[in-house]
Design an enzyme around this catalytic site. Structure first.
Site, PDB file in Angstrom:
ATOM      1  N   ASN A 273       0.876  -1.167   0.000  1.00 46.38           N
ATOM      2  CA  ASN A 273       0.000   0.000   0.000  1.00 46.38           C
ATOM      3  C   ASN A 273       0.916   1.222   0.000  1.00 46.38           C
ATOM      4  OD1 ASN A 273      -1.829   2.008   0.482  1.00 46.38           O
ATOM      5  ND2 ASN A 273      -2.812   1.022   2.232  1.00 46.38           N
TER       6      ASN A 273
ATOM      7  N   ARG B  25      -2.532  -2.063  -3.573  1.00 40.78           N
ATOM      8  CA  ARG B  25      -3.764  -1.315  -3.360  1.00 40.78           C
ATOM      9  C   ARG B  25      -3.734  -0.058  -4.240  1.00 40.78           C
ATOM     10  NH1 ARG B  25      -5.375   2.899   1.189  1.00 40.78           N
ATOM     11  NH2 ARG B  25      -7.596   2.992   0.765  1.00 40.78           N
TER      12      ARG B  25
ATOM     13  N   HIS C 236     -12.720   2.837  -0.312  1.00 39.10           N
ATOM     14  CA  HIS C 236     -12.717   1.861   0.796  1.00 39.10           C
ATOM     15  C   HIS C 236     -13.414   0.555   0.394  1.00 39.10           C
ATOM     16  CE1 HIS C 236     -12.549   5.171   4.169  1.00 39.10           C
ATOM     17  NE2 HIS C 236     -11.346   4.848   3.734  1.00 39.10           N
TER      18      HIS C 236
ATOM     19  N   ARG D 141     -11.506  15.516   6.688  1.00 40.27           N
ATOM     20  CA  ARG D 141     -12.332  15.880   5.528  1.00 40.27           C
ATOM     21  C   ARG D 141     -13.739  16.265   5.951  1.00 40.27           C
ATOM     22  NH1 ARG D 141     -11.065  10.342   2.780  1.00 40.27           N
ATOM     23  NH2 ARG D 141      -8.807  10.467   2.845  1.00 40.27           N
TER      24      ARG D 141
ATOM     25  N   GLU E 162      -8.001  -5.243   5.087  1.00 39.98           N
ATOM     26  CA  GLU E 162      -7.889  -4.956   3.654  1.00 39.98           C
ATOM     27  C   GLU E 162      -6.751  -5.749   3.024  1.00 39.98           C
ATOM     28  OE1 GLU E 162      -8.236  -0.805   5.024  1.00 39.98           O
ATOM     29  OE2 GLU E 162      -8.990  -0.393   3.011  1.00 39.98           O
TER      30      GLU E 162
END
Ligand code: AMP
Length: 393
Positions: free
Chosen positions: A10, A91, A180, A238, A380
């Site tokens: 990642n 990823r 996601h 965010r 993940e």
């Protein structure tokens, strides 16, 4: 039978997170993180067999970061030559409309990911760097890309489409892609397995980034992130949902540039903007000791979540399960209780004692709750490893 593993990478703009995973057992044979790439001092951590080695040596670029990972594996294990690596799984955040499943990397795929940089400006450039570096240093294994958007590629048009001029939307590929997806897919599949039947479910991935999804019989029917991961829930830094006219207002009245507004919305808002801290632990502690600013931030956070739960129950025409996952979802029982409070009308009943316990997967609803509520740790890396292994065969 000899072991088969996937090296999951990642790549961030100044970081490289990795895991060597056995997709069959779910075991992580090594995990690690290189941070502060390109800075005067680096931060490196590698764990294998319960032993952790660290270093703060400077790591000039991503190539040096991956070389360091490979060298450390040779020094302290696991021995990569004997680890049975069948693929490197990467990823990638933005796959646009082009990728609905894990894909073997070739020049054309790489070019497409580069072409998608305008739709994933914060994430795709790093993924391209990671792919280039890894293909150079590990040329003998297949490289597979797993997209954060893939699980949402099949969203119904009504959920994926913005009410924007069609020509403009098509020309500039403006639609809701979600993000996601790897986490939402992993967690929703766990729920389906645990319930042993097809279900209407909501997954709440609440980490520093946060997103909700509505999943019916294994297919995503809506998700809170949109064209980019900015839309939807309140996050660490965010805004989540905000009237786009706030952009025009800030440009016209405050004289801010597009870049300044981008930074404001993506990096200086959310919990950080509301409470001065993007870390939920700190905000929760302050709220619990009576800080009204932190409490107000949590109220906004919880209100938004409830709104999505209600909306998704309506879209699905019912609800069988809600699952909390990621850093906040897995660890913050008080927040879970607040989100579920008042949802009794939907059939949600939380068992306070279960909700207080740690770890998971665990059911936190009462046995007579019509909606089963779970805490399921996301993974993940394992999902990427599984998808890469399935593709390689
Ligand atoms: P993630 O992006 O999944 O790593 O999640 C990061 C978020 O999880 C941060 O806001 C952390 O404050 C939050 N988090 C991690 N551990 C805990 C905890 N024990 N209690 C509350 N929040 C936590």
């Amino acid at each position: 039978m000899s072991r088969r593993t996937v090296l999951v990478l990642n790549t961030g703009s100044s970081s490289l997170k990795y895991q060597l995973v056995d997709p069959a057992t779910g075991e992580a044979l090594a995990t690690g993180l290189v941070e502060r790439i390109g800075e005067p001092t680096g931060a490196f951590k590698h764990t294998h067999d319960g032993e952790t080695v660290t270093s703060d040596d400077a790591v000039p670029d991503h190539g040096a970061a991956l070389a360091k990972v490979i060298a450390t594996c040779a020094e302290v294990g696991p021995n990569l030559a004997e680890a049975g690596i069948i693929a490197v799984g990467h990823r990638v955040v933005q796959g646009g409309k082009y990728f609905d499943s894990a894909t073997l990397v070739d020049e054309a795929v790489l070019a497409k990911i580069e072409e998608l940089i305008p739709l994933g400006p914060l994430h795709n450039p790093a993924a391209v760097t990671g792919l280039n570096v890894a293909r150079e240093l590990l040329p003998d294994v297949p490289h597979v890309v797993v997209f954060d958007t893939a699980f949402f590629q099949g969203l119904p048009d009504a959920a994926a489409t913005y009410a924007l001029d069609r020509e403009v939307a098509e020309k500039y590929e403006i639609r809701r892609y979600g993000a996601h997806g790897t986490s939402h897919q992993y967690v929703s599949e766990q729920v389906t397995q645990m319930m042993g039947r097809d279900v209407k479910q909501i997954v709440l991935h609440l980490g520093n980034g946060a997103s909700a999804s509505a999943v019916v019989n294994g297919h995503a029917v809506d998700t809170s992130m949109g064209l980019t991961p900015l839309e939807g829930l309140v996050m660490g830094t965010r805004t989540g949902d905000i009237d786009p006219a706030a952009v025009f207002h800030l440009a016209r009245v405050a004289g801010m540039s597009v870049e300044e507004i981008d930074t404001l919305f993506n990096k200086k808002s959310g919990l950080k903007g509301l409470a001065g801290d993007n870390d939920m632990r700190g905000v929760r502690e302050r709220a619990d000791s009576g800080d009204p600013v932190a409490r107000a931030a949590l109220d906004v956070y919880v209100h938004r979540l409830k709104k999505y739960v209600g909306a998704y129950a309506a879209i699905m025409g019912g609800l069988d399960a809600i699952t909390f996952t990621a850093g906040i979802g897995e660890n913050n029982g008080a927040l879970r209780a607040e989100v579920c409070e008042g949802l009794e009308f939907l059939g949600v009943r939380i068992d306070a004692e279960r909700n207080d316990s740690r770890g998971g997967p665990i059911q936190i609803s009462t046995d007579d709750s019509a909606v089963t509520v779970y805490v399921i740790p996301t993974n993940e890396e394992l999902e990427i490893a599984r998808q890469a292994a399935a593709l390689i065969g």
